[in-house]
Design an enzyme around this catalytic site. Sequence first.
Site, PDB file in Angstrom:
ATOM      1  N   TYR A  23       0.843  -1.138  -0.133  1.00 60.27           N
ATOM      2  CA  TYR A  23       0.012  -0.058  -0.077  1.00 60.27           C
ATOM      3  C   TYR A  23       0.895   1.280  -0.153  1.00 60.27           C
ATOM      4  O   TYR A  23       1.999   1.078   0.343  1.00 60.27           O
ATOM      5  CB  TYR A  23      -1.008   0.019   1.210  1.00 60.27           C
ATOM      6  CG  TYR A  23      -0.314   0.187   2.717  1.00 60.27           C
ATOM      7  CD1 TYR A  23       0.052   1.335   3.127  1.00 60.27           C
ATOM      8  CD2 TYR A  23       0.297  -0.902   3.393  1.00 60.27           C
ATOM      9  CE1 TYR A  23       0.534   1.680   4.465  1.00 60.27           C
ATOM     10  CE2 TYR A  23       0.757  -0.839   4.429  1.00 60.27           C
ATOM     11  CZ  TYR A  23       0.997   0.486   5.074  1.00 60.27           C
ATOM     12  OH  TYR A  23       1.500   0.547   6.436  1.00 60.27           O
ATOM     13  N   CYS A  24       0.318   2.419  -0.501  1.00 59.75           N
ATOM     14  CA  CYS A  24       0.920   3.647  -0.327  1.00 59.75           C
ATOM     15  C   CYS A  24      -0.334   4.745  -0.189  1.00 59.75           C
ATOM     16  O   CYS A  24      -1.577   4.330   0.015  1.00 59.75           O
ATOM     17  CB  CYS A  24       1.723   3.900  -1.627  1.00 59.75           C
ATOM     18  SG  CYS A  24       1.027   3.940  -3.192  1.00 59.75           S
ATOM     19  N   THR A  25       0.006   5.966  -0.555  1.00 56.82           N
ATOM     20  CA  THR A  25      -0.738   7.052  -0.178  1.00 56.82           C
ATOM     21  C   THR A  25      -2.040   6.921  -0.916  1.00 56.82           C
ATOM     22  O   THR A  25      -3.014   7.039  -0.620  1.00 56.82           O
ATOM     23  CB  THR A  25      -0.276   8.506  -0.405  1.00 56.82           C
ATOM     24  OG1 THR A  25       0.865   8.413   0.429  1.00 56.82           O
ATOM     25  CG2 THR A  25      -1.156   9.642   0.058  1.00 56.82           C
TER      26      THR A  25
ATOM     27  N   GLY B 252      -1.862   4.949  -4.451  1.00 54.02           N
ATOM     28  CA  GLY B 252      -1.889   3.916  -5.220  1.00 54.02           C
ATOM     29  C   GLY B 252      -0.855   4.017  -6.215  1.00 54.02           C
ATOM     30  O   GLY B 252      -0.196   2.933  -6.977  1.00 54.02           O
TER      31      GLY B 252
ATOM     32  N   ILE C  29      -4.105   4.536   0.603  1.00 57.39           N
ATOM     33  CA  ILE C  29      -4.691   4.627   1.807  1.00 57.39           C
ATOM     34  C   ILE C  29      -5.789   5.748   1.995  1.00 57.39           C
ATOM     35  O   ILE C  29      -6.932   5.454   2.566  1.00 57.39           O
ATOM     36  CB  ILE C  29      -3.728   5.209   2.782  1.00 57.39           C
ATOM     37  CG1 ILE C  29      -2.419   4.247   2.839  1.00 57.39           C
ATOM     38  CG2 ILE C  29      -3.974   5.545   4.344  1.00 57.39           C
ATOM     39  CD1 ILE C  29      -0.942   4.925   3.620  1.00 57.39           C
TER      40      ILE C  29
END
Length: 461
Positions: free
Chosen positions: A321-323, A325, A351
């Site tokens: 996951y990241c901020t 995508g 996220i």
Amino acid sequence: MDGEDLGENVLIHLDVESLNPAIVKQEKSEFSTTRKIYSYLKKKTFATFVASKKISSLWHCCDKAFSDPSSIHKHVSNVHANEIDELTSAALDQMLKRAKADDSVHEYPNDRPSKDASYWMPDISHISEDKLSEGPGEVILYYCYCQIKEPRFICDWQNELCSKLRLTGKVRVATEGINGTVGGTKTATSLYIRAMLAHPIFHVMQVEDFKTSDGGAECFPDLKVGAYKEIVPMGVDPDIISYRSAGKHLEPEEFHKEVQSLLKDGSSNSDTILLDCRNFYESKIGQFKNCLAPDIRKFSYFPDYVDKNLDLFRNKKVLMYCTGGIRCERGSAYLCSKNVCKEVYQLKGGIHKYLEQFPDGFYRGKLFVFDERYSISFNSDVISDCRYCGSPWDQYQLCSTEFCYQLVLSCTSCRQKGLTACCPVCQAKEQMPRGSPSSGSVHKEECECTHSRPRIPKDTL
């Protein structure tokens, strides 16, 4: 059901009306590489394949019986992946042929060249200046992987569009797509989204691809639009490691269930890794429970981090996951290229989208953002501490030293005591007179914080 019948069956059940016919007509030679639509079609193919194997209450495949959906899904993913890809391509070819023959599909207007930036400007003649510069504001975050043959023309259009709408922020354009975060009034951002969706290159995008948060033009010092090699700086040629090789997308609901299962089983001896592919200062103030958060300062360090920790990922299922995508698109593609993981998944929408649906879910703390807000909040948890006194604190500020760009967590009480620098080295510099020889030259990020952190850490679980 044989392959030809299955491919036709997918087309019958596919909601063709939900796909803009202009996309098919405009980009018919590139349609098979448009990730979002291909991914949608692949899901339909997979579902139809699984449904074809069900007899009564059981699924039968490869002379085996499966009693629950998860077991048959896992079997099809592991054993029939190539077949699913072939069926998807066949179904896609049929869709393109139908679209070509469909008289209801019209070409985009060609009386003006698409390079003319003014042609793709929204009509704001009915919008007052006040609505563009005053009133409720917001920040929008988005990205779109697509083929852009001449990025400089898109840059010109973006510059003119954002200036016209009084938007500030950052937009990166490359041959692989576009990545942007801009802020302004809600009237202006709404017009911006509408203009993006109307442009033929970005017609594949949908309204939900734009993540919104409270803010405005004041969140950015100015507008920066530029053409780059990558729309997210990983430092790897996108022609070598492409977003098209990324891991499988999981909707927020699916990702939530996976994390729930991981936490229920316990992280010890688990064959699943929950991987945060952001930078250390992002994960420091907010992260998923029991995640692996690499101690890296830039996303361009991520490939080296993976290379140094291959044994960590070997035969593991990775949930990444990241901020928003975008980093997962390239990061998961790089991880997949190493052929060590059992499976690689990524959180669709990042996220940001997860917290919209699960503000009290398994992500705790703040969400770091790359503008002058530094973070946005969806829950009240504080998971980080003041750098000086250790009390709970998660509000970043820049190091007070003139030429240092490190972020520092220093609580109100400590700041009142003059503890406003990121480390003792910078704190000593802060006490020197401005303009003295020792503080006159620029050494960006040259301080104790930089030197004490290994560039590429080696992790263990």
